[in-house]
Design an enzyme around this catalytic site. Structure first.
Site: not given
Length: 144
Positions: A47, A49, A77, A80
Protein backbone atom coordinates in the site's frame (compact mmCIF):
# COMPACT_ATOMS: atom_id res chain seq x y z
CA UNK A 1 -1.44 16.68 -0.15
CA UNK A 2 -0.80 17.65 -3.76
CA UNK A 3 2.23 15.34 -3.91
CA UNK A 4 0.14 12.48 -2.51
CA UNK A 5 -2.52 13.16 -5.16
CA UNK A 6 0.20 13.09 -7.84
CA UNK A 7 1.33 9.70 -6.51
CA UNK A 8 -2.28 8.47 -6.58
CA UNK A 9 -2.66 9.56 -10.23
CA UNK A 10 0.59 7.77 -11.11
CA UNK A 11 -0.68 4.63 -9.37
CA UNK A 12 -3.89 4.74 -11.43
CA UNK A 13 -1.84 4.97 -14.64
CA UNK A 14 -0.06 1.76 -13.55
CA UNK A 15 -3.44 0.06 -13.05
CA UNK A 16 -3.22 0.30 -9.27
CA UNK A 17 -5.93 1.62 -6.96
CA UNK A 18 -5.15 5.36 -6.89
CA UNK A 19 -3.80 5.97 -3.42
CA UNK A 20 -0.74 8.10 -2.74
CA UNK A 21 1.23 8.86 0.40
CA UNK A 22 3.97 11.28 1.45
CA UNK A 23 6.12 11.37 4.61
CA UNK A 24 7.30 14.80 5.73
CA UNK A 25 10.01 15.32 8.36
CA UNK A 26 9.69 17.75 11.28
CA UNK A 27 11.36 20.49 9.18
CA UNK A 28 8.69 20.12 6.48
CA UNK A 29 10.87 18.28 3.94
CA UNK A 30 9.44 15.41 1.91
CA UNK A 31 11.49 12.34 2.83
CA UNK A 32 9.44 9.68 1.05
CA UNK A 33 6.57 9.38 -1.40
CA UNK A 34 4.78 6.42 -2.89
CA UNK A 35 1.69 5.16 -4.62
CA UNK A 36 0.03 1.78 -4.39
CA UNK A 37 2.03 -1.06 -6.00
CA UNK A 38 0.19 -4.17 -4.79
CA UNK A 39 -0.41 -5.55 -8.29
CA UNK A 40 2.95 -4.54 -9.71
CA UNK A 41 4.85 -6.15 -6.84
CA UNK A 42 2.39 -9.01 -6.23
CA UNK A 43 2.45 -7.89 -2.61
CA UNK A 44 -0.75 -7.31 -0.61
CA UNK A 45 1.21 -5.10 1.80
CA UNK A 46 2.50 -2.72 -0.91
CA UNK A 47 0.00 0.00 0.00
CA UNK A 48 1.15 3.58 -0.57
CA UNK A 49 1.45 4.21 3.18
CA UNK A 50 3.54 1.09 3.79
CA UNK A 51 5.90 1.87 0.92
CA UNK A 52 6.32 5.50 2.02
CA UNK A 53 6.93 4.45 5.64
CA UNK A 54 9.51 1.86 4.58
CA UNK A 55 11.38 4.41 2.46
CA UNK A 56 11.26 7.07 5.18
CA UNK A 57 12.49 4.63 7.83
CA UNK A 58 15.32 3.48 5.55
CA UNK A 59 16.33 7.10 4.95
CA UNK A 60 16.23 7.83 8.69
CA UNK A 61 18.02 4.61 9.61
CA UNK A 62 15.33 3.90 12.19
CA UNK A 63 12.05 2.04 12.53
CA UNK A 64 10.53 5.12 14.17
CA UNK A 65 9.74 8.53 12.73
CA UNK A 66 8.91 10.80 15.67
CA UNK A 67 7.81 14.27 14.66
CA UNK A 68 7.06 13.17 11.08
CA UNK A 69 3.76 13.60 9.29
CA UNK A 70 2.10 11.26 6.81
CA UNK A 71 -0.19 12.61 4.11
CA UNK A 72 -2.35 10.03 2.33
CA UNK A 73 -5.21 10.38 -0.11
CA UNK A 74 -7.40 7.68 1.46
CA UNK A 75 -8.14 6.75 5.07
CA UNK A 76 -5.58 4.08 5.98
CA UNK A 77 -6.72 0.48 6.30
CA UNK A 78 -6.16 -1.31 9.63
CA UNK A 79 -2.79 -2.72 8.49
CA UNK A 80 -1.50 0.71 7.50
CA UNK A 81 -3.00 2.40 10.56
CA UNK A 82 -1.13 -0.03 12.80
CA UNK A 83 2.13 0.52 10.90
CA UNK A 84 1.68 4.29 11.21
CA UNK A 85 1.39 3.86 14.97
CA UNK A 86 4.37 1.51 15.13
CA UNK A 87 6.44 4.09 13.22
CA UNK A 88 5.41 6.72 15.78
CA UNK A 89 4.17 9.12 13.11
CA UNK A 90 3.14 12.35 14.88
CA UNK A 91 0.43 13.55 12.50
CA UNK A 92 -1.73 11.75 9.95
CA UNK A 93 -3.52 13.77 7.28
CA UNK A 94 -5.86 11.97 4.92
CA UNK A 95 -8.31 12.84 2.19
CA UNK A 96 -11.22 10.54 1.47
CA UNK A 97 -12.78 8.37 4.14
CA UNK A 98 -13.05 4.65 3.46
CA UNK A 99 -16.32 3.27 4.90
CA UNK A 100 -15.54 -0.23 3.58
CA UNK A 101 -11.89 -0.73 4.55
CA UNK A 102 -10.80 2.22 6.68
CA UNK A 103 -9.11 1.57 10.00
CA UNK A 104 -8.93 5.05 11.51
CA UNK A 105 -12.40 6.63 11.66
CA UNK A 106 -14.26 3.50 10.57
CA UNK A 107 -14.37 0.24 12.45
CA UNK A 108 -12.00 -1.11 13.77
CA UNK A 109 -10.68 2.35 14.80
CA UNK A 110 -7.15 1.11 15.44
CA UNK A 111 -6.06 4.14 17.46
CA UNK A 112 -8.96 3.80 19.90
CA UNK A 113 -7.90 0.34 21.09
CA UNK A 114 -6.14 0.00 24.45
CA UNK A 115 -3.52 -2.17 22.70
CA UNK A 116 -2.49 0.80 20.57
CA UNK A 117 0.89 2.03 21.81
CA UNK A 118 0.91 5.27 19.82
CA UNK A 119 -1.81 7.23 18.07
CA UNK A 120 -0.97 10.14 15.78
CA UNK A 121 -2.95 13.34 15.69
CA UNK A 122 -5.44 12.72 12.86
CA UNK A 123 -6.73 15.31 10.40
CA UNK A 124 -9.23 14.04 7.85
CA UNK A 125 -10.98 15.48 4.83
CA UNK A 126 -7.87 17.12 3.31
CA UNK A 127 -8.58 17.48 -0.45
CA UNK A 128 -11.32 14.93 0.15
CA UNK A 129 -13.33 15.69 -2.99
CA UNK A 130 -10.37 15.35 -5.33
CA UNK A 131 -9.12 12.17 -3.65
CA UNK A 132 -12.59 10.59 -3.72
CA UNK A 133 -13.08 11.55 -7.38
CA UNK A 134 -9.82 9.81 -8.35
CA UNK A 135 -11.13 6.63 -6.75
CA UNK A 136 -14.59 6.92 -8.33
CA UNK A 137 -13.12 7.51 -11.79
CA UNK A 138 -10.71 4.58 -11.43
CA UNK A 139 -13.41 2.12 -10.39
CA UNK A 140 -15.86 3.44 -13.01
CA UNK A 141 -13.37 2.55 -15.76
CA UNK A 142 -13.10 -1.00 -14.38
CA UNK A 143 -16.87 -1.46 -14.59
CA UNK A 144 -17.14 -0.49 -18.26
Amino acid sequence: MQIALDEARAAALRGEVPVGAVVVDPAGRVVARAGNRTRELSDPTAHAEMLALRAACAAAGSERLPGHALWVTLEPCPMCAAAIGFARIARLYYGASDPKSGGVAQAPRVYAHPQCHHAPDVYDGIAEDEAAQLLRDFFATLRR
